[in-house]
Design a protein around this motif. Structure first.
Motif, PDB file in Angstrom:
ATOM      1  N   LEU A  97       0.828  -1.206   0.000  1.00  0.00           N
ATOM      2  CA  LEU A  97       0.000   0.000   0.000  1.00  0.00           C
ATOM      3  C   LEU A  97       0.866   1.260   0.000  1.00  0.00           C
ATOM      4  N   ARG A  98       1.974   1.213   0.714  1.00  0.00           N
ATOM      5  CA  ARG A  98       2.887   2.360   0.733  1.00  0.00           C
ATOM      6  C   ARG A  98       3.441   2.635  -0.658  1.00  0.00           C
ATOM      7  N   VAL A  99       3.839   1.568  -1.368  1.00  0.00           N
ATOM      8  CA  VAL A  99       4.349   1.746  -2.735  1.00  0.00           C
ATOM      9  C   VAL A  99       3.236   2.268  -3.643  1.00  0.00           C
ATOM     10  N   TRP A 100       2.054   1.736  -3.500  1.00  0.00           N
ATOM     11  CA  TRP A 100       0.915   2.155  -4.336  1.00  0.00           C
ATOM     12  C   TRP A 100       0.656   3.646  -4.161  1.00  0.00           C
ATOM     13  N   HIS A 101       0.637   4.121  -2.927  1.00  0.00           N
ATOM     14  CA  HIS A 101       0.356   5.533  -2.664  1.00  0.00           C
ATOM     15  C   HIS A 101       1.512   6.446  -3.078  1.00  0.00           C
ATOM     16  N   GLY A 119       2.994   6.444  -5.851  1.00  0.00           N
ATOM     17  CA  GLY A 119       2.916   6.759  -7.272  1.00  0.00           C
ATOM     18  C   GLY A 119       4.069   6.194  -8.074  1.00  0.00           C
ATOM     19  N   ARG A 120       4.978   5.478  -7.418  1.00  0.00           N
ATOM     20  CA  ARG A 120       6.133   4.885  -8.092  1.00  0.00           C
ATOM     21  C   ARG A 120       5.859   3.402  -8.372  1.00  0.00           C
ATOM     22  N   THR A 121       6.805   2.734  -9.000  1.00  0.00           N
ATOM     23  CA  THR A 121       6.622   1.339  -9.404  1.00  0.00           C
ATOM     24  C   THR A 121       7.617   0.427  -8.700  1.00  0.00           C
ATOM     25  N   GLY A 122       7.079  -0.622  -8.105  1.00  0.00           N
ATOM     26  CA  GLY A 122       7.906  -1.674  -7.531  1.00  0.00           C
ATOM     27  C   GLY A 122       7.675  -2.962  -8.300  1.00  0.00           C
ATOM     28  N   GLY A 123       8.194  -4.053  -7.769  1.00  0.00           N
ATOM     29  CA  GLY A 123       8.003  -5.358  -8.393  1.00  0.00           C
ATOM     30  C   GLY A 123       7.420  -6.336  -7.389  1.00  0.00           C
ATOM     31  N   LEU A 124       6.551  -7.224  -7.862  1.00  0.00           N
ATOM     32  CA  LEU A 124       5.883  -8.185  -6.993  1.00  0.00           C
ATOM     33  C   LEU A 124       6.068  -9.588  -7.544  1.00  0.00           C
ATOM     34  N   THR A 172      11.193  -3.006 -16.200  1.00  0.00           N
ATOM     35  CA  THR A 172      10.779  -3.163 -17.595  1.00  0.00           C
ATOM     36  C   THR A 172       9.272  -3.200 -17.786  1.00  0.00           C
ATOM     37  N   GLY A 173       8.524  -3.470 -16.698  1.00  0.00           N
ATOM     38  CA  GLY A 173       7.084  -3.609 -16.827  1.00  0.00           C
ATOM     39  C   GLY A 173       6.660  -4.961 -17.357  1.00  0.00           C
ATOM     40  N   ARG A 174       7.600  -5.878 -17.532  1.00  0.00           N
ATOM     41  CA  ARG A 174       7.290  -7.207 -18.071  1.00  0.00           C
ATOM     42  C   ARG A 174       6.756  -8.126 -16.979  1.00  0.00           C
ATOM     43  N   ARG A 175       5.847  -8.983 -17.380  1.00  0.00           N
ATOM     44  CA  ARG A 175       5.287  -9.995 -16.485  1.00  0.00           C
ATOM     45  C   ARG A 175       5.754 -11.355 -16.967  1.00  0.00           C
ATOM     46  N   PHE A 207       5.389 -16.066 -10.275  1.00  0.00           N
ATOM     47  CA  PHE A 207       4.939 -15.050 -11.232  1.00  0.00           C
ATOM     48  C   PHE A 207       5.452 -13.687 -10.767  1.00  0.00           C
ATOM     49  N   THR A 208       6.139 -12.977 -11.675  1.00  0.00           N
ATOM     50  CA  THR A 208       6.637 -11.646 -11.357  1.00  0.00           C
ATOM     51  C   THR A 208       5.912 -10.614 -12.204  1.00  0.00           C
ATOM     52  N   GLU A 209       5.638  -9.462 -11.601  1.00  0.00           N
ATOM     53  CA  GLU A 209       4.897  -8.403 -12.273  1.00  0.00           C
ATOM     54  C   GLU A 209       5.271  -7.052 -11.684  1.00  0.00           C
ATOM     55  N   PRO A 210       5.129  -5.980 -12.461  1.00  0.00           N
ATOM     56  CA  PRO A 210       5.300  -4.647 -11.889  1.00  0.00           C
ATOM     57  C   PRO A 210       4.128  -4.330 -10.971  1.00  0.00           C
ATOM     58  N   PHE A 211       4.381  -3.504  -9.979  1.00  0.00           N
ATOM     59  CA  PHE A 211       3.319  -3.156  -9.039  1.00  0.00           C
ATOM     60  C   PHE A 211       3.293  -1.650  -8.846  1.00  0.00           C
ATOM     61  N   SER A 212       2.132  -1.038  -9.135  1.00  0.00           N
ATOM     62  CA  SER A 212       1.953   0.400  -8.963  1.00  0.00           C
ATOM     63  C   SER A 212       0.466   0.719  -9.072  1.00  0.00           C
ATOM     64  N   ARG A 213       0.140   1.994  -8.973  1.00  0.00           N
ATOM     65  CA  ARG A 213      -1.256   2.412  -9.172  1.00  0.00           C
ATOM     66  C   ARG A 213      -1.760   2.002 -10.542  1.00  0.00           C
ATOM     67  N   ARG A 214      -0.909   2.163 -11.528  1.00  0.00           N
ATOM     68  CA  ARG A 214      -1.326   1.874 -12.907  1.00  0.00           C
ATOM     69  C   ARG A 214      -1.484   0.377 -13.140  1.00  0.00           C
ATOM     70  N   HIS A 215      -0.611  -0.429 -12.536  1.00  0.00           N
ATOM     71  CA  HIS A 215      -0.635  -1.870 -12.793  1.00  0.00           C
ATOM     72  C   HIS A 215      -1.663  -2.614 -11.953  1.00  0.00           C
ATOM     73  N   PHE A 216      -2.030  -2.060 -10.786  1.00  0.00           N
ATOM     74  CA  PHE A 216      -2.995  -2.737  -9.919  1.00  0.00           C
ATOM     75  C   PHE A 216      -3.885  -1.682  -9.276  1.00  0.00           C
ATOM     76  N   PRO A 217      -4.739  -1.029 -10.060  1.00  0.00           N
ATOM     77  CA  PRO A 217      -5.564   0.064  -9.526  1.00  0.00           C
ATOM     78  C   PRO A 217      -6.524  -0.372  -8.434  1.00  0.00           C
TER      79      PRO A 217
END
Length: 340
Positions: free
Chosen positions: A9-13, A15-20, A69-72, A92-102
């Motif tokens: 939630l901290r990463v989501w708020h 506005g930046r992008t992490g990886g999950l 890279t934004g790749r999953r 499974f790896t994916e980018p995590f951000s507001r845009r990727h998981f609204p």
């Protein structure tokens, strides 16, 4: 994912992008269960885990690449277990951000409110644009990987946490609160003595001032006691304990029932309950004295012994939830082949 919700939630708020990264399938005696997750935040910090040993750095780099890279992608790792048996896990790896998981704030809010929430994630599809899409629902389902004709969908189900109700506001209750919360329990302390039942003494627990047997009756009538619920009685006073245990032993469903006390307390307790009409078969449901025999003496040690017995009782139970197909079909469900 539950243990890193606040970090996500901290990463989501931000506005930046992490990886999950999420374990979506295991084969063999894997050390971590499916659904285990690891977050790499935008500054490279790591929260949670999907593997251990020599594979930690490899997994870290894979998650970092997803963030950059934004790749999953799906990754398969082979792990040598303690029993010297090979184990395989799919991650499974994916980018995590507001845009990727609204939808993530909804997931976090429902978990925090102890309500059921289930997340469907497309981890493979013949249409690459659908990979990584999420569907959030409150319907029951087991945590598993669904192999569909044109898709693999990982289902992460977050049920309300099991509840532990501790009767008696004392040092044993405080120590047990710490242990139980580490095990994922939602903890409630109940005591009729207002001077003892002070919320600041039991951080992280709900504190209720009421007569124990009356409070348990209230919960039972409201349907809040089930097979995952644990009850521990830390008070040895018969005027509190016996009415409470009388109610508890008549409950149709209960995950664990324990009562603390020395041998003399235990002997008198059992005599009182037999005098109340309880059979030996019914009394066998009561763990008395509570806790595995670890030689515990202090409040902290007793809490560890009771927590160990809670684990033993909980792992003997099993249950699976079937998918409820009554919900309206969405574009994502249609795309991954989930019928309504």
């Amino acid at each position: 994912m539950r243990d890193i919700v606040d970090d996500l939630l901290r990463v989501w708020h931000s506005g930046r992008t992490g990886g999950l990264a999420t374990i979506v399938r295991t084969m063999g005696s894997a050390t971590l269960p499916i659904g285990s997750a690891m977050l790499v935040d935008p500054d490279g910090g790591v929260y949670g885990a999907v593997t251990d040993g020599g594979l930690e750095e490899i997994a870290y780099e894979a998650v970092l690449q997803a963030a950059r890279t934004g790749r999953r992608a799906m990754h398969r790792y082979g792990v040598a277990t303690v029993a010297d048996r090979d184990s395989t896990m799919d991650v499974f790896t994916e980018p995590f951000s507001r845009r990727h998981f609204p939808e993530f704030p909804l997931v976090a809010a429902e978990i925090a409110a102890h309500r059921r929430i289930t997340v469907f994630t497309v981890v493979w599809n013949s249409d690459a644009d659908l990979i990584g899409q999420h569907l959030v629902t409150d319907k029951k389902h087991g945590t598993e990987l669904l192999a569909l004709p044109d898709s693999d969908v990982f289902v992460a189900s977050f049920a309300p946490p099991p509840r532990l109700i501790i009767f008696g506001a004392n040092s044993f209750a405080a120590a047990l609160t710490v242990q139980a919360r580490l095990l994922g329990y939602r903890v409630t302390i109940c005591d009729s003595r207002e001077n003892f039942a002070k919320p600041e003494k039991f951080p992280g627990a709900e504190v209720v001032v009421d007569w124990p047997h009356r409070y348990l009756n209230t919960l039972s009538s409201a349907g809040e006691i089930d097979s995952s619920t644990g009850i521990v009685v830390t008070s040895h006073d018969p005027k509190f304990e016996i009415p409470l245990l009388t109610v508890a032993l008549r409950l149709p469903e209960l995950g664990y029932l324990g009562a603390m006390g020395a041998h003399t307390v235990h002997t008198q307790r059992m005599e009182d309950l037999r005098a109340g009409g309880f059979t030996e078969a019914t009394l066998a449901r009561l763990h008395s004295p509570a806790g595995l025999d670890l030689g515990a003496r202090t409040a902290t040690e007793m809490a560890v012994a009771i927590a160990a017995e809670l684990i033993a009782a909980r792992t003997e139970q099993s249950g699976r939830h079937s998918l409820d197909h009554s919900q309206t079909q969405s574009p994502l469900k249609a795309a991954v082949g989930l019928s309504s």
